[in-house]
Write an enzyme that holds these catalytic residues in place. Structure first.
Site, PDB file in Angstrom:
ATOM      1  N   LYS A 543       0.884  -1.162   0.000  1.00  0.00           N
ATOM      2  CA  LYS A 543       0.000   0.000   0.000  1.00  0.00           C
ATOM      3  C   LYS A 543       0.922   1.212   0.000  1.00  0.00           C
ATOM      4  CE  LYS A 543      -1.905  -1.576   3.860  1.00  0.00           C
ATOM      5  NZ  LYS A 543      -3.310  -1.392   3.632  1.00  0.00           N
ATOM      6  N   ARG A 544       0.392   2.414  -0.165  1.00  0.00           N
ATOM      7  CA  ARG A 544       1.253   3.587  -0.071  1.00  0.00           C
ATOM      8  C   ARG A 544       1.934   3.626   1.296  1.00  0.00           C
ATOM      9  NH1 ARG A 544       1.323   7.554  -4.299  1.00  0.00           N
ATOM     10  NH2 ARG A 544       2.558   8.687  -2.771  1.00  0.00           N
ATOM     11  N   THR A 651      -9.018  -0.741   0.340  1.00  0.00           N
ATOM     12  CA  THR A 651      -9.560  -1.635  -0.676  1.00  0.00           C
ATOM     13  C   THR A 651      -8.571  -2.775  -0.909  1.00  0.00           C
ATOM     14  OG1 THR A 651      -8.669  -0.128  -2.349  1.00  0.00           O
ATOM     15  CG2 THR A 651     -11.046  -0.019  -1.910  1.00  0.00           C
ATOM     16  N   LYS A 655      -9.077  -7.017  -1.711  1.00  0.00           N
ATOM     17  CA  LYS A 655      -8.441  -7.815  -2.768  1.00  0.00           C
ATOM     18  C   LYS A 655      -7.826  -9.082  -2.175  1.00  0.00           C
ATOM     19  CE  LYS A 655      -7.130  -3.438  -4.900  1.00  0.00           C
ATOM     20  NZ  LYS A 655      -6.008  -2.459  -4.951  1.00  0.00           N
TER      21      LYS A 655
HETATM   22  C1  LIG Z   1      -5.761  -1.417  -4.175  1.00  0.00           C
HETATM   23  C2  LIG Z   1      -4.540  -0.608  -4.347  1.00  0.00           C
HETATM   24  C3  LIG Z   1      -4.198   0.354  -3.400  1.00  0.00           C
HETATM   25  C4  LIG Z   1      -5.012   0.582  -2.142  1.00  0.00           C
HETATM   26  O1  LIG Z   1      -4.455  -0.204  -1.107  1.00  0.00           O
HETATM   27  P1  LIG Z   1      -4.858   0.048   0.430  1.00  0.00           P
HETATM   28  O2  LIG Z   1      -4.225  -1.105   1.120  1.00  0.00           O
HETATM   29  O3  LIG Z   1      -6.339   0.028   0.511  1.00  0.00           O
HETATM   30  O4  LIG Z   1      -4.258   1.353   0.804  1.00  0.00           O
HETATM   31  C5  LIG Z   1      -3.043   1.080  -3.583  1.00  0.00           C
HETATM   32  N1  LIG Z   1      -2.253   0.887  -4.666  1.00  0.00           N
HETATM   33  C6  LIG Z   1      -2.541  -0.040  -5.598  1.00  0.00           C
HETATM   34  C7  LIG Z   1      -1.625  -0.221  -6.747  1.00  0.00           C
HETATM   35  C8  LIG Z   1      -3.694  -0.805  -5.474  1.00  0.00           C
HETATM   36  O5  LIG Z   1      -3.995  -1.713  -6.419  1.00  0.00           O
END
Ligand SMILES: *Cc1c(COP(=O)(O)O)cnc(C)c1O
Length: 809
Positions: A543-544, A651, A655
């Protein structure tokens, strides 16, 4: 329209290759093949687009306009082939032409016009809106450069430009006939004309907005929607006479200034940047979009008074908040409506999605910048602000509430308050987040106008994030549920629950996961040269990079495991691989230090023989959609460990769940809904709850005491100060956690408060992993109950509760 067959598809691609590149298939590079395939798909979708628009016009359906400064689309070739029902044919055609399909797909660059969750959400939503046959258009900017490419050099992040368009533009359809003009700066004056007062805005700089459309195909439907990306171009040709007058530089100045607007995506995630160019980007794409929407409405022969019955404008965070004053400007200045009429229509047409409660992310534009750049919009915002303030005053008669809800205040324009005042709905993106908006962040507004406040829990495109990227799992789900109906009815996955005690099914599940791990290990070796052990736990946090997401908590825990292993070589019985992937905003120094730390720790552990075959840490560079697609089907543990109350939804968590990974997480964002579906027994929950976080901060949080009292934690934190074998010390991060530095209070995100419980959750997780039957059963329940997180459900919620549009059920 008839579907492709392998033969017709192969012929179409071959023709494109010859016409566009003058090449036969055997001479074409993979990039050329991608462009040829994209053109073939684009043509097919474009034809359906024409049919869709004709039908929508005829039926007079309400249209959804989804405005977002970010659309993190990722790759499109496999997605479009999949949605058109042609993926099998494409694979065969490519193979017949002598290509390896996987290599061709891999050659397509990600369209990375977004930072993270917010941008990816917009991409998932446009897929679902199309699949549900809602007439919808997405609007954004056609950035030349998407989010930077990340390279790790000596353990540290280096940013490189991402020129995605070389190949990516093959998906785009330029629409110069829909060009709009947007004015910046200049002066505003009143002019009386036959007894009518006109507003004249002149001078300044006019920029041309030229649309480039990406047509979006839905799944199992002929319906097509459009993602309209505005490109910025100079209005005037370079004035050659200036050259003769010796004004060489000035001649090209205006041109350069216009083009810079669409040059690059701002790389800050969950953080407000008060830059003039950013405000220009916002108004540029908002103005072009609103002009377009109003023009189409008028062209359909309808009066503006029913604009809101035919159009709903959904704005993704406050970044497009200027739709409110821009609609007012067009209705009043250009269409001659009076203020009340214009306000009545605007406030019934706009809806706002809030994405964060972090104070540093709330947009507040300085008045002087705003006034200079957008003089007419500033006048309108002032009027909106005055009227809103009068209404608030009249309702509460309370100065501090007036101050809290004001739009223009202390020389700043607060965009969230503008959206609340100017819209019909405000929604949060998970149950907990919407509750925090209602009870805390926007409590006064909610008191005055409770009907505006809604919740729509985020969702993901489960066709992309499950079926497409995990084909073996897709086959298993189809087999167990009796059909592929789950692709359009994600709830069907619930039927998997019935197989929780079926040994064969559980074994099959484990086999699929293992095969995905082996495949990912191969990919990692090929692309990065890292050797992964597919027989270890794949424990993943991608994630970021942000302090509130607490990658540092994960790292401190790994350090404690490492230290335990040094004391006792048998302390770890189940081999454990920790995988990280994250981009840090280029100016976010602490986030960059955490990336460096992960790489230092990775190197330290790699060089310690006691860790061999037991413990490994890997930082995967350049985390992006296409990397997520390869990694998530291979993941077993999903780290969702943000400080409770800080992550609006997440999100990524969805996944992972859909692909059978088990969550180690806090009760934050959509993890709360996840817990509601799974119970304590099917995830590894830990940590303070949101209200406890608030309480602790109110009562006075003392991380130093925890540091002194918890010996394991004490020792792990000391390792930060002492540094690692690469000679790099992390005293700054240590200070930040224990004493506070750079003006921040100590441990703002309560890592120390949650550490002990986190370590316990990780221990429970490892122990469960040692019992494959228990683990696989939990994994099955996770997949089975993930249907709620399909973006189809989210879009149905928007359609029912906010947009009031029809959709395919
Ligand atoms: C889904 C997704 C995110 C969001 O990730 P979080 O864990 O919800 O912050 C960020 N970057 C990419 C490339 C993603 O596919």
């Amino acid at each position: 329209m008839k579907n492709f067959t392998t033969e017709t598809l192969q012929q179409a691609i071959t023709d494109k290759l010859m016409i566009h590149f003058g090449k036969a298939p055997e001479d074409a590079t993979e990039a050329e093949i991608v462009r040829a395939c994209a053109r073939v798909m684009r043509d097919r979708i474009a034809i359906r687009g024409v049919e869709t628009r004709t039908k929508t016009r005829k039926q007079g359906d309400k249209q959804v306009h989804y405005l977002s400064l970010e659309f993190l689309m990722g790759r499109s070739l496999m997605k479009n082939a999949y949605n058109l029902g042609s993926l099998k044919m494409l694979n065969e055609a490519l193979t017949n032409m002598g290509f390896t399909p996987a290599d061709v797909f891999e050659a397509e660059p990600d369209a990375a016009l977004g930072n993270g969750g917010l941008g990816r959400l917009a991409a998932c939503y446009i897929d679902s809106m199309t699949t549900l046959e809602i007439p919808a258009t997405g609007y954004s900017i056609c950035y030349d450069l998407g989010i930077f490419k990340q390279k790790i050099v000596d353990g540290q992040q280096v940013e490189l430009p991402d020129s995605w368009k070389d190949v990516g533009e093959a998906w785009l359809l330029p629409r110069p006939e829909d060009t709009k003009w947007v004015r910046f700066g200049g002066t505003v004056r009143d002019q009386w004309d036959n007894g009518y007062l006109h507003i004249v805005h002149e001078g300044g700089q006019v920029v041309r907005a030229v649309p480039c459309d990406m047509e979006i195909a839905g799944y199992d439907t002929d319906h097509v929607n459009t993602l309209r990306l505005w490109d910025a171009q100079p209005t005037k040709q370079v004035d050659m006479s200036m050259y003769s007058r010796g004004e060489y530089m000035k001649a090209t100045e205006e041109e350069a200034m216009a083009e810079v607007i669409a040059k690059v995506l701002y790389p800050e995630d969950n953080h407000y940047e008060g830059k003039s160019l950013r405000l220009k980007q916002q108004y540029f794409f908002v103005s072009a979009t609103v002009q377009h929407i109003v023009q189409k409405h008028v062209e359909a022969g309808r009066p503006l008074t029913n604009f809101h019955e035919y159009n709903v404008i959904q704005i993704n965070d406050t970044h497009p908040a200027l739709v409110v004053p821009e609609l007012m400007r067009i209705f009043i200045d250009e269409a001659g409506l009076d203020w009340e009429q214009a306000w009545d229509i605007t406030t019934q047409a706009v809806a706002y999605t809030n994405h964060t409660v972090l104070a540093e992310a709330l947009e507040r534009w300085p008045q002087d910048l705003f006034q200079t750049l957008l003089p007419r919009i500033w006048q309108i915002v002032q009027e909106i602000s005055n009227r809103w303030q009068a209404k608030v005053d009249n309702h509460f008669h309370n100065h501090s509430i007036t101050a809290d809800m004001a739009i223009v205040w202390n020389g700043e324009i607060r965009m969230a308050n503008l959206c609340i005042a100017g819209g019909m709905a405000v929604n949060g993106v998970s149950g907990l987040h919407s509750e925090i908006l209602r009870k805390d962040v926007f409590k006064n507004a909610c008191n005055m106008e409770p009907h505006k406040f809604k919740n729509v829990t985020n969702g993901i495109d489960h066709r992309r994030w499950l079926s497409e990227i995990n084909p073996e799992m897709d086959s298993l789900i189809c087999e167990l549920t009796g059909s592929n109906r789950y692709l359009s009815h994600a709830d069907d996955m619930m039927k998997l629950d019935a197989f929780a005690d079926d040994k064969t099914v559980l074994a099959k599940l484990a086999e699929i996961k293992h095969a995905n791990k082996v495949r990912f290990a191969k990919h990692a070796k090929k692309t990065r040269g890292v050797i992964l052990n597919p027989d270890s736990i794949f424990d993943v946090q991608v994630k970021r990079l942000h302090e509130y997401k607490r990658q540092l908590l994960n790292v401190v825990h790994i350090i404690s495991l490492y230290q335990k292993l040094q004391d006792d070589p048998n302390a770890i019985t189940v081999p454990h691989t920790f995988l990280f992937g994250a981009k840090a905003a280029p100016g976010y120094q602490v986030a960059k230090r955490i990336i460096h730390l992960i790489n230092s720790l990775s190197d330290e552990i790699d060089h310690n023989p006691a860790c061999k075959g037991k413990l490994q840490v890997v930082f995967l560079e350049n985390y992006r959609v296409s990397l997520a697609e390869q990694l998530i089907p291979a993941s077993e543990v999903s780290q969702q460990i943000s400080t409770a109350g800080k992550e609006a939804s997440g999100t990524g968590n969805m996944k992972f769940m859909m692909n059978g990974a088990l969550t180690v997480g806090t009760l934050d964002g959509a993890n709360v809904e996840m817990h509601g579906l799974l119970g304590d027994e099917n995830m590894f929950l830990f940590g303070l709850h949101a209200h406890e976080v608030e309480q602790l901060i109110r009562d006075g949080y003392d991380p130093q005491r925890i540091y002194q009292e918890n010996a394991t934690l004490h020792r792990a934190l000391d390792a930060l100060r002492n540094g690692f074998r690469d000679g790099v010390r992390y005293d700054d991060l240590y200070q930040r956690l224990v004493y506070g530095n750079h003006g921040s209070c100590a441990d703002e995100y309560l890592l120390l408060a949650d550490f002990a419980d986190y370590a316990k959750a990780e221990a429970r997780m490892s122990a469960t992993y040692a019992d494959p039957t228990a683990w696989n059963k939990m994994s099955l329940h996770n997949i089975a109950r993930s249907g709620l997180f399909s973006a189809d459900r989210s879009i149905a919620d928007y359609a029912e509760t906010i947009w009031h549009t029809n959709y395919r059920k």
